[in-house]
Scaffold this motif. Structure first.
Motif, PDB file in Angstrom:
ATOM      1  N   THR A  34     -23.980  28.997 -16.140  1.00 56.05           N
ATOM      2  CA  THR A  34     -24.486  27.853 -15.174  1.00 56.05           C
ATOM      3  C   THR A  34     -25.637  27.597 -15.302  1.00 56.05           C
ATOM      4  N   ALA A  39     -28.002  22.627 -11.766  1.00 61.03           N
ATOM      5  CA  ALA A  39     -26.753  21.630 -11.665  1.00 61.03           C
ATOM      6  C   ALA A  39     -26.499  21.554 -10.479  1.00 61.03           C
ATOM      7  N   ARG A  60     -34.360  16.718 -11.323  1.00 64.05           N
ATOM      8  CA  ARG A  60     -34.462  16.666 -12.390  1.00 64.05           C
ATOM      9  C   ARG A  60     -35.130  16.684 -13.247  1.00 64.05           C
ATOM     10  N   GLN A  99     -22.507  21.130 -25.802  1.00 66.38           N
ATOM     11  CA  GLN A  99     -21.828  20.485 -24.437  1.00 66.38           C
ATOM     12  C   GLN A  99     -22.999  21.226 -23.774  1.00 66.38           C
ATOM     13  N   LEU A 100     -23.635  22.171 -23.526  1.00 64.55           N
ATOM     14  CA  LEU A 100     -24.274  22.576 -22.407  1.00 64.55           C
ATOM     15  C   LEU A 100     -25.547  21.235 -22.636  1.00 64.55           C
ATOM     16  N   ARG A 102     -25.771  18.377 -23.886  1.00 68.38           N
ATOM     17  CA  ARG A 102     -25.196  17.476 -23.645  1.00 68.38           C
ATOM     18  C   ARG A 102     -25.974  17.102 -22.572  1.00 68.38           C
ATOM     19  N   THR A 103     -25.217  18.084 -21.706  1.00 68.16           N
ATOM     20  CA  THR A 103     -25.060  17.661 -19.562  1.00 68.16           C
ATOM     21  C   THR A 103     -26.062  18.016 -19.542  1.00 68.16           C
ATOM     22  N   LEU A 104     -27.251  18.494 -19.510  1.00 64.13           N
ATOM     23  CA  LEU A 104     -28.533  18.692 -19.199  1.00 64.13           C
ATOM     24  C   LEU A 104     -29.376  17.211 -19.090  1.00 64.13           C
ATOM     25  N   ALA A 106     -27.724  14.294 -19.278  1.00 62.29           N
ATOM     26  CA  ALA A 106     -26.835  12.919 -19.015  1.00 62.29           C
ATOM     27  C   ALA A 106     -27.897  13.306 -17.341  1.00 62.29           C
ATOM     28  N   GLN A 107     -28.060  14.371 -16.917  1.00 59.66           N
ATOM     29  CA  GLN A 107     -29.081  14.723 -15.514  1.00 59.66           C
ATOM     30  C   GLN A 107     -30.170  14.221 -15.950  1.00 59.66           C
TER      31      GLN A 107
END
Length: 251
Positions: A34, A39, A60, A99-100, A102-104, A106-107
């Motif tokens: 993770t 996160a 962030r 996917q990872l 894009r998640t970072l 978005a954060q």
């Protein structure tokens, strides 16, 4: 610059991901791990003002470096480690990494991409007496070695577009380092005692400027290739010159 031969071209570059459990300036991410540095914390709020749904804004501000496996061969070399064993192939691995990333993004995390070399990683773990199967070992390698090499920023582009850019940047950096080493270790001239590397650099710079002046106004492209042992070192230059004095640019 682009090097061909037995040097550190993209054939030898690979990438893996790992994650950190605490905020860090450099982290990598591996499937199955993770992105702990970014996160949300598990559970409710704490004395920092963070909650699972609303992580503290400072989380962030820690930039992330994600080291990628460049091709199928590199991915195969890491398949015996648990995070990768359940992934079918390199294409599926890239989808997980997309996917990872894009998640970072978005954060609000600024992310750069590096290359992960499995052979260098194994040697790094052996020297540092680390378990190569540990996510922490991959994170340390990414921070200490991969992130110190060529990197490119991630701005939402598909990895199939970014990987060639990253590989090219890695090749050019390897060429620059190899050329610098050759000049630094050339020694002194047996006749005049001058530093051969320094003299060669000065002579090449003067020749380049004369070529640009002789070419005249306009845009020009110059490619130079020289043998260096069992490899070829190549450099490409794009020059733009104008009519006025001092109106020019070397790219």
């Amino acid at each position: 610059m682009t090097r061909t031969g037995h040097g550190e071209g993209h054939e030898d570059s690979t990438t893996a991901d790992t994650t950190a459990d605490t905020p860090t300036d450099t982290a990598a991410a591996a499937p199955g791990d993770t992105a702990g540095a970014h996160a949300p914390a598990a559970g409710g709020g704490d004395d920092t003002g963070s909650t699972a749904a609303d992580p503290h804004p400072l989380l962030r501000e820690a930039p992330s470096t994600v080291a990628l496996l460049a091709d199928e061969r590199d991915f195969t070399a890491m398949r015996h480690h648990p995070p990768y064993a359940g992934i079918a192939d390199h294409a599926a691995y890239l989808r997980v990494m997309e996917q990872l990333l894009r998640t970072l993004t978005a954060q609000g995390v600024h992310t750069t991409l590096a290359l992960f070399d499995p052979a260098r990683f194994e040697a790094y773990c052996a020297d540092a007496r680390l378990d190569p199967g540990s996510a922490g070992s991959r994170t340390r390698y990414t921070a200490d070695v991969a992130a110190a090499g060529a990197t490119v920023p991630y701005d939402g582009q598909p990895l199939e577009q970014l990987l060639p850019v990253l590989l090219d940047a890695s090749d050019r950096r390897a060429d620059l380092e190899h050329a610098t080493l050759l000049l630094a270790t050339a020694g002194d001239c047996a006749t005049c005692g001058a530093d051969i590397g320094h003299a060669a650099y000065a002579r090449a710079a003067e020749a380049l400027m004369r070529l640009a002046e002789a070419a005249g106004p306009g845009e020009h492209h110059l490619v130079c290739t020289v043998p260096a042992g069992d490899v070829q070192l190549s450099a490409a230059l794009h020059a733009r010159s104008g009519d006025g004095e001092g109106d020019g640019m070397l790219l």
